[in-house]
Design a protein around this motif. Structure first.
Motif, PDB file in Angstrom:
ATOM      1  N   PRO A 173      13.983  14.539  19.570  1.00 62.18           N
ATOM      2  CA  PRO A 173      14.426  15.168  20.824  1.00 62.18           C
ATOM      3  C   PRO A 173      15.172  14.198  21.734  1.00 62.18           C
ATOM      4  O   PRO A 173      14.729  13.880  22.837  1.00 62.18           O
ATOM      5  N   THR A 174      16.330  13.762  21.256  1.00 65.59           N
ATOM      6  CA  THR A 174      17.176  12.852  22.032  1.00 65.59           C
ATOM      7  C   THR A 174      18.610  13.359  22.007  1.00 65.59           C
ATOM      8  O   THR A 174      19.068  13.896  20.990  1.00 65.59           O
ATOM      9  N   GLN A 175      19.322  13.158  23.099  1.00 61.34           N
ATOM     10  CA  GLN A 175      20.688  13.636  23.195  1.00 61.34           C
ATOM     11  C   GLN A 175      21.577  12.942  22.183  1.00 61.34           C
ATOM     12  O   GLN A 175      21.544  11.723  22.025  1.00 61.34           O
ATOM     13  N   GLY A 176      22.375  13.740  21.455  1.00 57.44           N
ATOM     14  CA  GLY A 176      23.296  13.196  20.470  1.00 57.44           C
ATOM     15  C   GLY A 176      24.700  13.084  21.018  1.00 57.44           C
ATOM     16  O   GLY A 176      24.967  13.402  22.181  1.00 57.44           O
ATOM     17  N   ALA A 177      25.627  12.628  20.153  1.00 59.78           N
ATOM     18  CA  ALA A 177      27.021  12.401  20.561  1.00 59.78           C
ATOM     19  C   ALA A 177      27.926  13.464  19.935  1.00 59.78           C
ATOM     20  O   ALA A 177      28.517  13.266  18.863  1.00 59.78           O
ATOM     21  N   ILE A 178      28.028  14.609  20.593  1.00 55.78           N
ATOM     22  CA  ILE A 178      28.909  15.681  20.124  1.00 55.78           C
ATOM     23  C   ILE A 178      30.364  15.268  20.339  1.00 55.78           C
ATOM     24  O   ILE A 178      30.726  14.751  21.391  1.00 55.78           O
ATOM     25  N   THR A 179      31.202  15.507  19.337  1.00 54.73           N
ATOM     26  CA  THR A 179      32.622  15.167  19.442  1.00 54.73           C
ATOM     27  C   THR A 179      33.522  16.403  19.541  1.00 54.73           C
ATOM     28  O   THR A 179      34.679  16.289  19.939  1.00 54.73           O
ATOM     29  N   ALA A 180      33.002  17.583  19.167  1.00 51.81           N
ATOM     30  CA  ALA A 180      33.794  18.819  19.244  1.00 51.81           C
ATOM     31  C   ALA A 180      32.880  20.016  19.020  1.00 51.81           C
ATOM     32  O   ALA A 180      31.759  19.875  18.520  1.00 51.81           O
ATOM     33  N   PHE A 181      33.381  21.190  19.403  1.00 57.29           N
ATOM     34  CA  PHE A 181      32.700  22.459  19.138  1.00 57.29           C
ATOM     35  C   PHE A 181      33.664  23.402  18.432  1.00 57.29           C
ATOM     36  O   PHE A 181      34.865  23.408  18.718  1.00 57.29           O
ATOM     37  N   THR A 182      33.121  24.225  17.541  1.00 62.69           N
ATOM     38  CA  THR A 182      33.880  25.314  16.937  1.00 62.69           C
ATOM     39  C   THR A 182      33.174  26.621  17.251  1.00 62.69           C
ATOM     40  O   THR A 182      31.971  26.763  17.000  1.00 62.69           O
TER      41      THR A 182
END
Length: 230
Positions: free
Chosen positions: A84-93
């Motif tokens: 339960p830790t924030q990740g590094a999103i690079t984009a959304f589809t």
């Protein structure tokens, strides 16, 4: 002395004005559909573009608008877990699908946005997973017909671990859908999202066109009177 009005030019000007006003006043910003989050846990939906797992999970939810609408923005809620830790999103589809007997059918439109879609922390869900809201502006409108069921999927590009989940919600029909590691199945919950956009205002357009036709009638009558009295 009577003015000799050139009817064809007046007609062109008035019709152009009416259409211009109709285009500017024929739609209003609106919330077209919403399912509020109940913060009761996220359902995995993720493209692992770092660890090599690829698009191992996709979550979908269905919606039906009461009337025709042009969807231009999607807001939604998600969470991180395992760990339960924030990740590094690079984009959304984001994708819209037709309905195929109560499950997602053919893909209708797809949209991709680089970045985190305005990721904003709002605390944690009932499992202690960090919870976030998102806002995704579509590059072009998705035009939905009222009374027709559609499906929506939301998938972030995010290296595993952690997992990202589309958070549960309320206000729909109490069911969603998920494909996890190639195994599809129904979820007994709604997912949290809001569709924003515009709806047509047929009444405004009709009044503008009717007004333009009335003015054209007056101009035509005056022109006839002017010719008779010469």
């Amino acid at each position: 002395m009577f003015m000799n009005i050139k009817l064809p030019n007046a007609k062109i000007i008035l019709i152009a004005l009416a259409l211009s006003l109709a285009a500017g006043s024929g739609a209003v910003a609106d919330v077209l559909y919403t399912q509020a989050t109940d913060s009761n846990g996220g359902f995995s939906s993720q493209n692992d573009n770092v660890g090599g797992n690829g698009n191992f999970a996709t979550a979908y939810d269905n919606f039906t608008l009461s009337g025709n609408g042009a969807v231009t923005n999607v807001m939604f809620t998600g969470s991180y877990f395992n760990p339960p830790t924030q990740g590094a999103i690079t984009a959304f589809t984001i994708m819209f699908y037709s309905d195929a007997g109560g499950i997602p059918g053919g893909m209708l439109q797809t949209f991709n946005m680089a970045g985190t879609a305005n990721e904003t922390s709002i605390g944690t869900d009932v499992f202690g997973s960090p919870l976030f809201t998102y806002s995704f502006d579509l590059s072009s409108a998705f035009n939905a017909l009222g009374g027709t069921q559609y499906w929506l999927s939301i998938v972030p590009d995010l290296g595993f671990p952690p997992q990202w989940g589309w958070e549960s919600g309320t206000g729909g029909d109490g069911m969603a859908y998920q494909d996890f590691l190639g195994t599809p199945g129904v979820l007994a919950t709604d997912l949290a999202f809001t569709l924003n956009g515009s709806v047509p205002e047929a009444g405004t357009t009709t009044l503008l066109i009717a007004g333009a036709l009335l003015v054209l009638g007056v101009i035509r009558r005056n022109r006839v009177v002017a010719m008779v009295k010469r």
